[in-house]
Design an enzyme around this catalytic site. Structure first.
Site, mmCIF file in Angstrom:
data_model
loop_
_atom_site.group_PDB
_atom_site.id
_atom_site.type_symbol
_atom_site.label_atom_id
_atom_site.label_comp_id
_atom_site.label_asym_id
_atom_site.label_seq_id
_atom_site.Cartn_x
_atom_site.Cartn_y
_atom_site.Cartn_z
ATOM 1 N N VAL A 134 0.846 -1.199 0.000
ATOM 2 C CA VAL A 134 0.000 0.000 0.000
ATOM 3 C C VAL A 134 0.884 1.253 0.000
ATOM 4 O O VAL A 134 2.074 1.181 0.293
ATOM 5 C CB VAL A 134 -0.965 0.033 1.206
ATOM 6 C CG1 VAL A 134 -1.913 -1.150 1.149
ATOM 7 C CG2 VAL A 134 -0.202 0.050 2.520
ATOM 8 N N PRO B 189 2.665 7.613 1.732
ATOM 9 C CA PRO B 189 3.027 8.992 1.369
ATOM 10 C C PRO B 189 3.647 9.757 2.538
ATOM 11 O O PRO B 189 3.603 9.286 3.683
ATOM 12 C CB PRO B 189 1.672 9.605 0.992
ATOM 13 C CG PRO B 189 0.660 8.805 1.723
ATOM 14 C CD PRO B 189 1.216 7.428 1.869
ATOM 15 N N THR B 190 4.183 10.910 2.228
ATOM 16 C CA THR B 190 4.698 11.772 3.292
ATOM 17 C C THR B 190 3.512 12.322 4.075
ATOM 18 O O THR B 190 2.510 12.746 3.497
ATOM 19 C CB THR B 190 5.518 12.938 2.677
ATOM 20 O OG1 THR B 190 6.551 12.375 1.889
ATOM 21 C CG2 THR B 190 6.122 13.816 3.749
ATOM 22 N N GLU C 107 11.576 -3.166 -2.531
ATOM 23 C CA GLU C 107 11.630 -3.251 -3.994
ATOM 24 C C GLU C 107 12.602 -2.197 -4.530
ATOM 25 O O GLU C 107 12.544 -1.056 -4.136
ATOM 26 C CB GLU C 107 10.202 -2.992 -4.527
ATOM 27 C CG GLU C 107 10.059 -3.241 -5.978
ATOM 28 C CD GLU C 107 10.707 -4.540 -6.386
ATOM 29 O OE1 GLU C 107 10.246 -5.602 -5.940
ATOM 30 O OE2 GLU C 107 11.713 -4.506 -7.125
ATOM 31 N N GLU D 106 10.879 2.766 -12.362
ATOM 32 C CA GLU D 106 9.807 2.866 -13.357
ATOM 33 C C GLU D 106 10.393 2.950 -14.762
ATOM 34 O O GLU D 106 11.481 3.489 -14.952
ATOM 35 C CB GLU D 106 8.949 4.099 -13.081
ATOM 36 C CG GLU D 106 8.022 3.868 -11.921
ATOM 37 C CD GLU D 106 7.107 5.049 -11.665
ATOM 38 O OE1 GLU D 106 6.639 5.667 -12.623
ATOM 39 O OE2 GLU D 106 6.892 5.337 -10.484
ATOM 40 N N LEU E 224 21.400 7.279 -4.294
ATOM 41 C CA LEU E 224 21.190 7.537 -5.734
ATOM 42 C C LEU E 224 20.865 9.023 -5.960
ATOM 43 O O LEU E 224 21.437 9.675 -6.839
ATOM 44 C CB LEU E 224 20.048 6.668 -6.274
ATOM 45 C CG LEU E 224 20.366 5.181 -6.438
ATOM 46 C CD1 LEU E 224 19.091 4.385 -6.715
ATOM 47 C CD2 LEU E 224 21.370 4.964 -7.569
ATOM 48 N N CYS F 59 9.523 8.613 -5.170
ATOM 49 C CA CYS F 59 10.307 7.987 -4.097
ATOM 50 C C CYS F 59 11.435 8.830 -3.519
ATOM 51 O O CYS F 59 11.597 8.886 -2.309
ATOM 52 C CB CYS F 59 10.887 6.676 -4.596
ATOM 53 S SG CYS F 59 9.606 5.581 -5.169
ATOM 54 N N LYS G 68 10.437 10.933 -15.824
ATOM 55 C CA LYS G 68 11.507 10.305 -16.605
ATOM 56 C C LYS G 68 10.850 9.683 -17.832
ATOM 57 O O LYS G 68 9.619 9.543 -17.866
ATOM 58 C CB LYS G 68 12.260 9.256 -15.775
ATOM 59 C CG LYS G 68 11.398 8.070 -15.344
ATOM 60 C CD LYS G 68 12.123 7.174 -14.364
ATOM 61 C CE LYS G 68 12.933 6.123 -15.059
ATOM 62 N NZ LYS G 68 13.367 5.045 -14.146
HETATM 63 C C1 UGA Z 1 13.957 4.980 -7.949
HETATM 64 C C2 UGA Z 1 15.155 4.041 -7.764
HETATM 65 O O1 UGA Z 1 16.064 4.191 -8.873
HETATM 66 C C3 UGA Z 1 14.689 2.583 -7.688
HETATM 67 O O2 UGA Z 1 15.802 1.744 -7.409
HETATM 68 C C4 UGA Z 1 13.658 2.466 -6.554
HETATM 69 O O3 UGA Z 1 13.168 1.136 -6.448
HETATM 70 C C5 UGA Z 1 12.509 3.397 -6.847
HETATM 71 O O4 UGA Z 1 12.998 4.751 -6.907
HETATM 72 C C6 UGA Z 1 11.517 3.264 -5.710
HETATM 73 O O5 UGA Z 1 11.894 3.535 -4.566
HETATM 74 O O6 UGA Z 1 10.416 2.810 -5.973
HETATM 75 P P1 UGA Z 1 12.445 5.712 -10.027
HETATM 76 O O7 UGA Z 1 11.973 6.790 -9.099
HETATM 77 O O8 UGA Z 1 11.442 4.898 -10.757
HETATM 78 O O9 UGA Z 1 13.366 4.678 -9.214
HETATM 79 O O10 UGA Z 1 13.382 6.378 -11.156
HETATM 80 P P2 UGA Z 1 14.939 6.701 -11.307
HETATM 81 O O11 UGA Z 1 15.419 6.035 -12.534
HETATM 82 O O12 UGA Z 1 15.693 6.454 -10.077
HETATM 83 O O13 UGA Z 1 14.904 8.276 -11.604
HETATM 84 C C7 UGA Z 1 14.540 9.213 -10.591
HETATM 85 C C8 UGA Z 1 14.784 10.621 -11.070
HETATM 86 O O14 UGA Z 1 16.181 10.900 -11.153
HETATM 87 C C9 UGA Z 1 14.220 10.931 -12.470
HETATM 88 O O15 UGA Z 1 13.586 12.182 -12.445
HETATM 89 C C10 UGA Z 1 15.445 10.958 -13.348
HETATM 90 O O16 UGA Z 1 15.299 11.781 -14.463
HETATM 91 C C11 UGA Z 1 16.493 11.514 -12.395
HETATM 92 N N1 UGA Z 1 17.880 11.192 -12.770
HETATM 93 C C12 UGA Z 1 18.307 9.901 -12.796
HETATM 94 C C13 UGA Z 1 18.752 12.216 -13.091
HETATM 95 O O17 UGA Z 1 18.396 13.426 -13.058
HETATM 96 N N2 UGA Z 1 20.053 11.909 -13.416
HETATM 97 C C14 UGA Z 1 20.498 10.622 -13.445
HETATM 98 O O18 UGA Z 1 21.710 10.419 -13.749
HETATM 99 C C15 UGA Z 1 19.606 9.589 -13.129
#
Ligand code: UGA
Length: 439
Positions: free
Chosen positions: A70, A73-74, A141, A145, A207, A256, A319
């Protein structure tokens, strides 16, 4: 759950939800989310060993293992507002599981939860006179996305946290058996419950911290003659640093990163680790600064006024390869551009419905247009916020001809061929690189 059902034909998976509308969509050919490769996999097992239903109580009663997924949220009110996780949905779910369980169950935390949430879950599940035993596991997880299917089919690791007791370890083995259907054993990591819960928050925080780090360097590159892409490449080839997540941009988004970092900050503050909290909070502050910097660069380049100017916004999703706009930088950036009285023509291959909702309360002129060629008709500038691959293949000569002059392009993702655009006649403003201007 779809991947588990595909990989484990010997298991029956039932997904239950309180939203009939969402379950109906999962039972149709138009899934409620866009995720490459997902529909095929749903279709191959739906009705065989994958079921979507609103019969929550029956689903609970029938299951041996329950994955709690489920939303968390914040919290936006009271103690911890703006930072802590709102646990009301988790608690309601725990109570419902308790009230409908007639046999022992393994309850798996899939939602991202604050550290020691398992303890609260266990307390609720074991309260009262129910003789049923619940064993709680944490199985965060890590899929992202847009790449959810491949991340799930070929994960870097699967993390399972359990209690270090005979029943805890036995439950852990039951969950491991599922993943062992397709994940090599060496990629399954086991820890205690708290390490598992904390690792989820820390993975996202680290990250995001890499993105904020490179975005600060992008601002330094813009002030000097350095090029952030060259810097990323140079540092990323150090195997200790690694090359991923070093792309400068308009800021990170998604449901996230911000939420999980703020949750980590709240946790640190709770334990009175104020310096540690301030360190992680800075990752979010830099992200806010980066989004504002993108807006300021547009403003400055366009003679410090956007009043009545038309801007085409390329990409609204947080993204590419998703229609998700939760916490997307585009929301903040578009709101700011509207405040500056720009007229926006927003285009995105999948996120326009969400974009419309996100900006519905904002005054100002905004249009939502599917075709990017139509969106650029008569605009003064293009603001590229999401790096959809289709934007790289557009005919920019044709686009240039449709635009007002001088024509500006603000490539927030450094994904276009800047020299080629400059030769066409555009004034090009990348992120973290010197501009290419005819002015
Ligand atoms: C993120 C994590 O990468 C996943 O491992 C994690 O499971 C997920 O959150 C979660 O907690 O559910 P997500 O939010 O789907 O995944 O997308 P990301 O690929 O991490 O991108 C996040 C944001 O960072 C995007 O806006 C993307 O454009 C940005 N980003 C990413 C950058 O600005 N620069 C980069 O080099 C990489």
């Amino acid at each position: 759950m779809t991947i588990i059902a595909n990989k484990c034909p010997d298991y029956k998976v039932t997904v239950v939800d309180i939203s009939a509308e969402r379950i109906d969509a999962w039972n149709s050919d138009k899934l409620p989310i866009f995720e490459p490769g997902l529909l095929e996999r749903v279709l191959s097992v739906r009705g065989k060993n994958l079921f979507f239903s609103t019969e929550i109580d029956l689903g609970i009663d029938e299951a041996d293992i329950i994955f709690v997924s489920v939303n968390t949220p914040t919290k936006m009110f009271g103690e911890g507002a703006g930072k802590a996780v709102d646990l009301q949905f988790i608690e309601q779910t725990a109570r419902r599981i308790k009230n409908n369980s007639k046999s022992n169950k393994i309850v798996v935390e899939k939602s991202t939860l604050p550290v020691r949430a398992a303890e609260a879950l266990a307390t609720i599940l074991h309260s009262g006179d129910n003789s049923v035993e619940f064993e709680i596991l944490s199985n965060p997880e890590f899929m992202a996305e847009g790449t959810g299917v491949s991340d799930m089919e070929n994960p870097d690791r699967i993390l399972i946290g359990s209690r270090d007791t005979a029943s805890g370890l036995a439950a852990r083995d039951v969950l491991m058996d599922i993943y062992l259907h397709w994940v090599p054993k060496e990629r399954l990591i086991t820890t205690n419950l708290w390490s598992s819960e904390l690792s989820k928050l820390v993975a996202n925080a680290v990250l995001a911290q890499r993105i904020s780090s490179i975005n600060t360097i992008a601002s330094l590159c813009e002030a000097t003659e350095a090029d952030v892409t060259e810097v990323s490449r140079a540092i990323g080839m150090d195997s200790r640093i690694g090359s991923k997540f070093l792309n400068a941009g308009p800021g990170f988004g998604g449901s996230c990163f911000r939420k999980d970092i703020l949750n980590l900050v709240y946790l640190c503050e709770y334990y009175q680790l104020n310096e540690v909290a301030a360190f992680w909070e800075q990752v979010v502050s830099i992200n806010d600064y980066q989004m504002e910097r993108y807006v300021k660069r547009i403003l400055q380049a366009m003679f410090n006024t956007l009043v009545g100017k038309k801007l085409a916004v390329f990409g609204f999703a947080f993204k590419p390869d998703t229609g998700d706009t939760r916490d997307a930088p585009a929301i903040y950036i578009c709101k700011r551009l509207l405040e500056e009285k720009a007229c926006l023509k927003i285009t995105d291959p999948y996120a326009l419905d969400n974009a419309r909702k996100d900006l519905q309360l904002n005054e100002g002129k905004k249009e939502f247009i599917e075709d990017p060629y139509e969106a650029v008709e008569g605009v003064h500038a293009i603001a590229l916020i999401t790096e959809w691959s289709s934007y790289k293949k557009l005919d920019y000569q044709k686009i240039f001809e449709k635009m007002e002059k001088p024509a500006f392009i603000f490539d927030g993702r450094n994904c276009l061929d800047h020299q080629a655009l400059y030769k066409i006649g555009f004034n090009v403003y990348p992120v973290g690189k010197p501009e290419l201007s005819h002015l």
